[in-house]
Design an enzyme around this catalytic site. Sequence first.
Site, mmCIF file in Angstrom:
data_model
loop_
_atom_site.group_PDB
_atom_site.id
_atom_site.type_symbol
_atom_site.label_atom_id
_atom_site.label_comp_id
_atom_site.label_asym_id
_atom_site.label_seq_id
_atom_site.Cartn_x
_atom_site.Cartn_y
_atom_site.Cartn_z
ATOM 1 N N ASP A 1 4.052 -15.627 -3.724
ATOM 2 C CA ASP A 1 3.281 -14.564 -3.185
ATOM 3 C C ASP A 1 3.258 -14.915 -1.751
ATOM 4 O O ASP A 1 3.233 -15.946 -1.134
ATOM 5 C CB ASP A 1 1.638 -14.757 -3.601
ATOM 6 C CG ASP A 1 0.875 -13.682 -3.152
ATOM 7 O OD1 ASP A 1 1.405 -12.477 -3.011
ATOM 8 O OD2 ASP A 1 -0.378 -13.908 -2.972
ATOM 9 N N HIS A 2 3.368 -13.588 -0.901
ATOM 10 C CA HIS A 2 3.821 -13.891 0.523
ATOM 11 C C HIS A 2 4.461 -14.977 1.082
ATOM 12 O O HIS A 2 3.947 -15.775 2.059
ATOM 13 C CB HIS A 2 2.159 -14.083 1.053
ATOM 14 C CG HIS A 2 1.549 -12.718 0.931
ATOM 15 N ND1 HIS A 2 1.821 -11.457 1.835
ATOM 16 C CD2 HIS A 2 0.350 -12.527 0.041
ATOM 17 C CE1 HIS A 2 0.907 -10.658 1.264
ATOM 18 N NE2 HIS A 2 -0.101 -11.411 0.404
ATOM 19 N N ASP B 1 7.723 -11.770 2.613
ATOM 20 C CA ASP B 1 6.707 -11.038 3.385
ATOM 21 C C ASP B 1 7.143 -10.769 4.944
ATOM 22 O O ASP B 1 6.625 -11.734 5.672
ATOM 23 C CB ASP B 1 5.189 -11.338 3.374
ATOM 24 C CG ASP B 1 4.309 -10.693 4.025
ATOM 25 O OD1 ASP B 1 4.888 -9.692 4.844
ATOM 26 O OD2 ASP B 1 3.096 -10.743 4.014
ATOM 27 N N HIS C 1 -6.818 -7.839 2.237
ATOM 28 C CA HIS C 1 -7.125 -9.232 1.730
ATOM 29 C C HIS C 1 -8.425 -9.828 1.908
ATOM 30 O O HIS C 1 -9.085 -9.573 2.832
ATOM 31 C CB HIS C 1 -6.132 -10.286 2.042
ATOM 32 C CG HIS C 1 -4.834 -10.092 1.564
ATOM 33 N ND1 HIS C 1 -3.701 -9.608 2.775
ATOM 34 C CD2 HIS C 1 -4.043 -10.231 0.520
ATOM 35 C CE1 HIS C 1 -2.526 -9.672 1.992
ATOM 36 N NE2 HIS C 1 -2.882 -9.756 0.700
ATOM 37 N N ALA D 1 -6.253 -5.914 -3.827
ATOM 38 C CA ALA D 1 -6.664 -4.899 -4.647
ATOM 39 C C ALA D 1 -7.885 -5.598 -5.458
ATOM 40 O O ALA D 1 -8.237 -4.891 -6.588
ATOM 41 C CB ALA D 1 -5.725 -4.500 -5.466
ATOM 42 N N SER D 2 -8.598 -6.459 -5.017
ATOM 43 C CA SER D 2 -9.895 -7.035 -5.649
ATOM 44 C C SER D 2 -10.933 -5.816 -5.951
ATOM 45 O O SER D 2 -11.026 -5.496 -4.622
ATOM 46 C CB SER D 2 -10.283 -8.385 -5.236
ATOM 47 O OG SER D 2 -9.734 -9.378 -5.963
ATOM 48 N N ILE E 1 -4.410 -9.672 -7.364
ATOM 49 C CA ILE E 1 -5.812 -10.101 -7.678
ATOM 50 C C ILE E 1 -6.004 -11.378 -7.451
ATOM 51 O O ILE E 1 -5.508 -12.268 -8.170
ATOM 52 C CB ILE E 1 -6.316 -9.623 -8.933
ATOM 53 C CG1 ILE E 1 -6.202 -7.970 -9.139
ATOM 54 C CG2 ILE E 1 -8.052 -10.041 -9.211
ATOM 55 C CD1 ILE E 1 -6.375 -7.488 -10.575
HETATM 56 P P1 13P Z 1 -7.333 -9.828 -3.028
HETATM 57 O O1 13P Z 1 -7.873 -10.585 -1.691
HETATM 58 O O2 13P Z 1 -7.945 -8.442 -2.910
HETATM 59 O O3 13P Z 1 -7.728 -10.416 -4.249
HETATM 60 O O4 13P Z 1 -5.821 -9.539 -2.941
HETATM 61 C C1 13P Z 1 -5.099 -10.711 -3.126
HETATM 62 C C2 13P Z 1 -3.597 -10.415 -2.863
HETATM 63 O O5 13P Z 1 -3.140 -9.655 -2.368
HETATM 64 C C3 13P Z 1 -2.515 -11.726 -3.151
HETATM 65 O O6 13P Z 1 -1.090 -11.337 -2.714
HETATM 66 O O1 G3H Z 2 -2.927 -12.830 -0.524
HETATM 67 C C1 G3H Z 2 -3.173 -13.741 -0.425
HETATM 68 C C2 G3H Z 2 -3.760 -14.613 -1.669
HETATM 69 O O2 G3H Z 2 -4.838 -14.212 -1.724
HETATM 70 C C3 G3H Z 2 -3.560 -16.101 -1.632
HETATM 71 O O3 G3H Z 2 -4.391 -16.625 -0.660
HETATM 72 O O4 G3H Z 2 -3.063 -17.759 1.083
HETATM 73 O O5 G3H Z 2 -5.508 -18.573 0.371
HETATM 74 O O6 G3H Z 2 -3.574 -18.832 -1.368
HETATM 75 P P1 G3H Z 2 -4.110 -18.134 0.145
HETATM 76 ZN ZN ZN Z 3 -1.373 -10.177 -0.729
#
Ligand code: 13P
Ligand code: G3H
Ligand code: ZN
Length: 309
Positions: free
Chosen positions: A82-83, A104, A180, A213-214, A255
């Site tokens: 992720d990212h 990203d 986020h 998207a939470s 999420i």
């Molecule tokens: P939330 O902060 O809305 O859960 O988003 C998580 C997210 O986009 C992780 O990449």
């Molecule tokens: O979008 C990011 C996720 O919520 C991950 O968060 O970088 O704090 O692990 P984090």
């Molecule tokens: Zn994200």
Amino acid sequence: MPLVTSKEMFKRAYEGQYAIGAFNVNNMEIIQGIVDAAKEEKAPLILQVSAGARKYAKHIYLMKLVEAAVEDSGLPICLHLDHGDDFEICKSCIDGGFTSVMIDGSKHPFEENIELTRRVVEYAHERGVTVEAELGRLAGVEDAVKVNSKDATYTDPDEAVEFVERTGCDSLAIAIGTSHGAFKFKGEPSLDFARLEKISKMLPNYPLVLHGASTVLPEFVAKCNEFGGQLAGAQGVPESMLLQAGKFGVCKINIDTDLRLAMTASIREHFVKNPGDFDPRQYLKPARAAIQGMVQHKIKNVLNCSGRL
Ligand code: 13P
Ligand code: G3H
Ligand code: ZN
């Protein structure tokens, strides 16, 4: 059953107009809670790991835990970065067994984002790994990135088409007003659905991704606050909006915050009710069950992917 890429999952999600949950993982209990939920619901699943999670738990521990989850559950799971914010972290995850990565480059100018994404795509595709990229910028806070709302920019539909054509990325994260964290909207929640519809029409048969998207369910905020949390004013994306997004090519919904809220509310409650307890299993067991409950709720009410294995 080995780990799988997102390719087949997204193809089926696009055709079925539903989305797959991509849940952030940081430790064993979170992984177990999510996987138990997906197994119970017979749902496709993406587990995603941020740079912060890799730093916290170490790549090798998360990798082995997810491999254990695949073996134990028999589920086809996609393991995704992720990212990822540079080529090196994407390469490290690809070389280290992930089946999907996100590069990203959204903080870079358009041409630089294209160049960086194309480089990752080339490396990943040669090794059978799928790539998500991002165009447009979400507001909000993550471990590694903090974006003020004034710096957030929505995705331009014409640029999205050019970006996908020139990079060959397998899916695209777009910005249409989600953000986020737990404080997504100051007033009424609103997403730019006209923009989403335009992008999805201009990119037919192409999987889009929604970050931030939470839903920040009020009952979990209330529970956190009841047991000593300070989350007044927290607000997420309404479930009805997310369900609608699945009809416009959104195949992956990210999420994390909702899992954090569910876990933290459970642990807070435990300690208020059992102030003398100091056995981690006593508070992590209900916390794991709270994660499972939250993920089953998402699969049924937000993602519409129950029974889609
Ligand atoms: P939330 O902060 O809305 O859960 O988003 C998580 C997210 O986009 C992780 O990449
Ligand atoms: O979008 C990011 C996720 O919520 C991950 O968060 O970088 O704090 O692990 P984090
Ligand atoms: Zn994200």
